[in-house]
Motif scaffolding. Structure first.
Motif: not given
Length: 542
Positions: A17-23, A53-63, A94-95
């Motif tokens: 779908t157009p709204t698919a987000s892998v993260a 923890e995966l969400a928190e750490r990957s968000t920080a790294l993505a930033a 992917w985020r």
């Protein structure tokens, strides 16, 4: 009983779908306190990483990656082993809507640089012990266009970053929202070894998640309460698609052993962590058979799966006797994932037919075409294994990156059939029987090795005029690499030269791909057009 065809349609409705987000699909939608990855070191000490923890750490790294200029569609490579850091890094990529380029840690600098250049990589994240491979030299340019970050505690080179350094103080940064790239956008660029040219880049779109989920459910039958372990390396298709991506997609915990393969260590992991669902290359099972008399009583695996190369019937019989459950063979490619197999799930499970690869998984239609014409071959006749594109809703491969010639060769002119490059036969019930590879790829211990890559390395030795590389059968590895060498006039064959050539392949291509057998010959057998006849190299071994 659920209808697998309807389940496939439901997955496609979610992932394509157009709204698919892998993260979001692989992390953010799952319970924060559920364990995503358990990393196990050589000392067998576990380290859990939850989805929160995966969400928190990957968000920080993505930033932090965004501050380096990484944005949607950019390519970010990883030169990392299994474990929590790889999961965090992949999710960060992917985020941002960027594309993950996994690199095998056994590759030499030349193989790494070739893939980084072809993919237009902007950032490489590597383990500390891999960092020297990115130093400027004969293969790596001094003005390389990519940033480098390491997983270790401190930068090893001027200008490097570390993951810890990048994310330090990230609380003050604006956390990027997960980018919705849609089902058609690529989220992985995976290189598969070529046999008549450089490695080919397989662009994996987000809609391929439906195919990966289908195999995770029906091929592997991973249940919510399973302890799931896929032993394959995540730089290759089986380990990436089904060791990293599919368990995260399904919200299932997976084990990641950060250690080299050892049969005793494998048995310890199975026993100590209570593995109930094991997926591995045939080499793992063959080695266990060769070294194991009895299993520790704590081992209670309910599902065994194998993929990467044909599975011997004697190994299947050994597994049934030893583990008390069937070992089911599965078949696929980097371009498709797994699409044929003896499926484990009760909704689709069929009779085991030893010697067969099984039947098409839900969402796929597979047949055998005649050797030359594009019509279907008679039942039981040998021909070209092909996928019916229109009848396979999970079909996702459309071509290789920047390689229209190789892409076109994968399909019949009318686009109906995808040609796997393998030959075999099919019985009336749809069971597929493998015959041989058309493309001369060498399948060793679950790794696909292209003769071209090894030949290119061998030809860099001043004594070598020509090189022909091929696979020979091996009891444990399935196949090993062999080479026939023609020397320049004035050069002399010797054991010392053979060892020099092995070391050259280790240094110039990959540690695992050196030729175990080297034969010096006067000439190579060739076709009228000059191509090497690899099938005729073997008799020259004497």
């Amino acid at each position: 009983m659920h209808d697998p065809a309807q389940q496939v349609r439901d997955w496609l409705a979610t992932y394509d779908t157009p709204t698919a987000s892998v993260a979001h699909l692989l992390c953010d939608r799952h319970p924060a306190d559920a364990v995503a990855v358990t990393e196990v070191g050589p000392e067998l000490l576990p380290h859990d990483l939850t989805f929160g923890e995966l969400a928190e750490r990957s968000t920080a790294l993505a930033a932090a990656m965004a501050e380096l200029g990484i944005t949607r569609g950019d390519h970010v490579a990883t030169l990392m082993g299994k474990g929590t850091e790889l999961a965090v890094t992949a999710l960060a990529i992917w985020r941002l809507g960027a594309v993950h380029v996994p690199l095998f840690t056994a590759f030499a600098p030349s193989a790494i640089a070739l893939r980084l250049t072809h993919s237009d990589t902007r950032l490489v994240i590597c383990d500390d012990d891999q960092r020297p491979k990115l130093d400027p030299g004969d293969d790596v340019p001094a003005d390389a266009p990519w940033h480098i970050a390491t997983t270790g505690p401190a930068p090893l080179r001027e200008g490097d970053h570390t993951i810890a350094g990048l994310t330090r103080g990230s609380g003050g940064r604006t956390a990027p929202a997960p980018v919705a790239v849609g089902g058609d956008a690529p989220f992985v660029l995976l290189y598969t070894s070529g046999t008549a040219g450089p490695p080919r880049g397989v662009e994996v779109p987000v809609r391929a998640l439906a195919a990966f989920h289908a195999y995770h459910r029906y091929g592997l039958d991973v249940a919510d309460d399973d302890v799931y372990w896929n032993t394959a390396d995540p730089a290759w298709a089986y380990g990436l698609y089904y060791g990293l991506v599919s368990p995260l997609l399904a919200g299932h915990r997976s084990l990641q052993l950060r250690a080299g393969f050892d049969p005793e260590l494998t048995l310890d992991v199975l026993a100590i962590f209570g593995v109930t669902n094991l997926a591995a290359a045939p080499t793992v099972y063959r080695t266990l058979r060769a070294t194991t008399k009895t299993l520790p009583p704590e081992i209670a695996v309910r599902r065994l799966s194998s993929a990467g190369e044909p599975l011997n019937s004697d190994v299947v019989a050994w597994a049934a006797d030893t583990f008390g459950v069937p070992l089911r063979d599965h078949y696929g490619q980097s371009e498709l994932g797994i699409f044929v197999g003896h499926q484990n799930h009760d909704d689709v499970a069929a009779d085991m037919r030893v010697g067969s690869l099984g039947t098409a998984l839900p969402g796929w239609s597979v047949t055998v075409l005649e050797p030359v014409a594009d019509g279907e071959a008679p039942v039981g006749a040998f021909g070209r294994v092909a996928v019916d594109v229109k009848a396979s809703p999970l079909m996702w491969f459309r071509g290789y990156r920047d390689n229209p010639g190789a892409s076109a060769a994968r399909f019949t002119p009318d686009g109906r059939w995808y040609l796997t490059g393998d030959t075999g036969s099919q019985d009336r019930e749809g069971y597929l029987y493998f015959s041989t590879r058309d493309d001369d790829a060498i399948l060793m211990s679950g790794y696909r090795i292209g003769p071209f890559d090894v030949e290119t390395a061998l030809l860099q030795h001043p004594a070598v005029a020509e090189a022909g590389v091929y696979g020979v059968p091996d009891e444990l590895s399935g196949q090993t690499v062999a080479a026939s060498i023609v020397l320049h006039e004035g050069s002399r064959a010797s054991d010392e030269l053979a060892e020099e050539l092995r070391e050259l392949v280790r240094a110039r291509f990959a540690e695992h791909a050196y030729p175990r057998r080297i034969t010096f010959v006067d000439e190579l057998p060739r076709t009228a057009s000059g191509k090497i006849r690899r099938g005729r190299l073997r008799p020259a071994q004497g």
